[in-house]
Motif scaffolding. Structure first.
Motif, short mmCIF file in Angstrom:
data_model
loop_
_atom_site.label_atom_id
_atom_site.label_comp_id
_atom_site.label_asym_id
_atom_site.label_seq_id
_atom_site.Cartn_x
_atom_site.Cartn_y
_atom_site.Cartn_z
N ASN A 1 33.77 75.33 79.14
CA ASN A 1 34.78 75.34 80.20
C ASN A 1 36.17 75.60 79.62
OD1 ASN A 1 36.48 74.73 82.34
ND2 ASN A 1 35.98 72.57 82.40
N CYS B 1 38.20 70.54 85.64
CA CYS B 1 36.87 71.07 85.95
C CYS B 1 36.89 72.55 86.28
CB CYS B 1 36.25 70.27 87.09
SG CYS B 1 37.08 70.51 88.67
N SER B 2 38.06 73.09 86.65
CA SER B 2 38.12 74.49 87.07
C SER B 2 39.53 75.06 86.86
CB SER B 2 37.77 74.60 88.55
OG SER B 2 38.76 73.94 89.33
N ARG B 3 39.64 76.38 87.01
CA ARG B 3 40.96 77.04 86.93
C ARG B 3 41.86 76.55 88.06
NH1 ARG B 3 40.17 83.26 86.70
NH2 ARG B 3 42.43 83.10 86.73
N ARG B 4 41.27 76.30 89.23
CA ARG B 4 42.05 75.82 90.36
C ARG B 4 42.73 74.48 90.04
NH1 ARG B 4 41.84 71.92 93.61
NH2 ARG B 4 42.80 71.97 95.65
N CYS C 1 37.73 65.14 85.82
CA CYS C 1 38.93 65.95 86.04
C CYS C 1 40.00 65.04 86.63
CB CYS C 1 38.58 67.08 87.02
SG CYS C 1 39.99 68.07 87.53
N SER D 1 38.88 75.73 81.02
CA SER D 1 39.91 74.97 81.74
C SER D 1 39.94 73.50 81.36
CB SER D 1 39.69 75.10 83.25
OG SER D 1 39.82 76.43 83.65
#
Length: 67
Positions: A19, A25-28, A6, A21
């Motif tokens: 995934n 690695c994440s939506r955040r 990421c 996103s």
């Protein structure tokens, strides 16, 4: 094969199939990246004058004034 990292937190990012996103690695982390773009923290460099050789020259102010 190793997973890509990421670009925000440097943790491994799962592939797009797992995934939504990706490449984050994440939506955040995806939201952090968007916030940086909207906050103008990222910049696209301006082209140098030698890279503009294929563009037309600017209009001259005296053109079309002989009416």
């Amino acid at each position: 094969m190793s997973r890509p990292l990421c670009s925000i937190c440097q943790k491994p990012a799962a592939p797009r199939a797992e995934n939504p996103s990706f490449p984050f690695c994440s939506r955040r982390c995806r939201a952090v990246d968007l916030g940086r773009w909207l906050g103008e923290e990222y910049r696209v460099p301006e082209r140098q004058s030698d890279e503009r050789e294929d563009e037309l020259p600017p209009e001259h102010s005296d053109r079309g004034s002989d009416a």
